[in-house]
Design an enzyme around this catalytic site. Structure first.
Site, mmCIF file in Angstrom:
data_model
loop_
_atom_site.group_PDB
_atom_site.id
_atom_site.type_symbol
_atom_site.label_atom_id
_atom_site.label_comp_id
_atom_site.label_asym_id
_atom_site.label_seq_id
_atom_site.Cartn_x
_atom_site.Cartn_y
_atom_site.Cartn_z
ATOM 1 N N GLU A 57 0.840 -1.211 0.000
ATOM 2 C CA GLU A 57 0.000 0.000 0.000
ATOM 3 C C GLU A 57 0.869 1.253 0.000
ATOM 4 O O GLU A 57 0.621 2.214 -0.728
ATOM 5 C CB GLU A 57 -0.895 0.029 1.251
ATOM 6 C CG GLU A 57 -1.856 -1.132 1.360
ATOM 7 C CD GLU A 57 -1.278 -2.356 2.062
ATOM 8 O OE1 GLU A 57 -0.053 -2.606 1.949
ATOM 9 O OE2 GLU A 57 -2.058 -3.061 2.714
ATOM 10 N N CYS A 88 -2.040 -3.107 7.272
ATOM 11 C CA CYS A 88 -1.454 -2.907 8.607
ATOM 12 C C CYS A 88 -1.747 -1.482 9.088
ATOM 13 O O CYS A 88 -2.136 -0.606 8.299
ATOM 14 C CB CYS A 88 0.047 -3.193 8.590
ATOM 15 S SG CYS A 88 1.036 -1.891 7.844
HETATM 16 N N1 THU Z 1 2.342 -6.503 4.039
HETATM 17 C C1 THU Z 1 1.881 -5.596 3.115
HETATM 18 O O1 THU Z 1 2.451 -5.446 2.034
HETATM 19 N N2 THU Z 1 0.779 -4.883 3.450
HETATM 20 C C2 THU Z 1 0.107 -4.955 4.632
HETATM 21 O O2 THU Z 1 -0.808 -4.181 4.879
HETATM 22 C C3 THU Z 1 0.466 -5.990 5.598
HETATM 23 C C4 THU Z 1 1.729 -6.717 5.334
HETATM 24 C C5 THU Z 1 3.537 -7.282 3.721
HETATM 25 C C6 THU Z 1 4.738 -6.912 4.533
HETATM 26 C C7 THU Z 1 5.528 -8.201 4.495
HETATM 27 O O3 THU Z 1 6.317 -8.216 3.327
HETATM 28 C C8 THU Z 1 4.480 -9.297 4.378
HETATM 29 O O4 THU Z 1 3.288 -8.644 3.966
HETATM 30 C C9 THU Z 1 4.232 -10.046 5.676
HETATM 31 O O5 THU Z 1 3.901 -9.203 6.703
#
Ligand code: THU
Length: 133
Positions: A57, A88
């Site tokens: 994001e 997140c």
């Molecule tokens: N991740 C995202 O790209 N977006 C989120 O909102 C949550 C987590 C990614 C970060 C990491 O590379 C993987 O997902 C595991 O947490």
């Protein structure tokens, strides 16, 4: 679900497949849409240090800002999971910087999707901060 949203989901799946996620093996794709209908993609980019990982994001936000766009209406976020995964907290806050009422579509690779307003996922993101004495 509108046809246009299905296209955005397909494009987010394409970008998720390009994620660099050798540590978690969790691939995330995002497509951000601006008020003119332009789209900006992002995927997660991991790092050996773990902590330097960039989420899909925020990667899409950086792409859009660098291209000169700042007014966003919608973001589609996809993951290869049974249930569509939520962004997140850090990404929610960064999205809220630009539009706290942005539409959020969460989808998996298999046709399941959920729709929210960002304000439902992150209520009152800046309340009180801007009117400090
Ligand atoms: N991740 C995202 O790209 N977006 C989120 O909102 C949550 C987590 C990614 C970060 C990491 O590379 C993987 O997902 C595991 O947490």
């Amino acid at each position: 679900m509108q046809d246009i949203d299905n296209k955005l989901i397909t494009s987010a799946i394409d970008v998720a497949r390009r994620a660099y996620a050798p540590y978690s093996n969790f691939h995330v794709g995002a497509v951000l849409v601006d008020t003119e209908g332009k789209t900006f993609v992002g995927c997660n980019v991991e790092n050996l240090s773990y902590g330097l990982t960039i989420c899909a994001e925020r990667s899409a936000i950086c792409t859009a800002i660098a291209a000169g766009s700042r007014e966003f209406t919608k973001i589609v976020i996809v993951t290869d999971t049974k249930e569509p995964a939520s962004p997140c907290g850090a990404c929610r806050q960064v999205l809220a910087e630009f539009n706290p009422e942005m539409e959020i579509i969460l989808a998996n690779f298999h046709g399941k999707s959920l729709r929210f307003r960002l304000s439902e996922l992150l209520p009152r993101p800046a309340a009180g901060i801007l009117d400090r004495p």
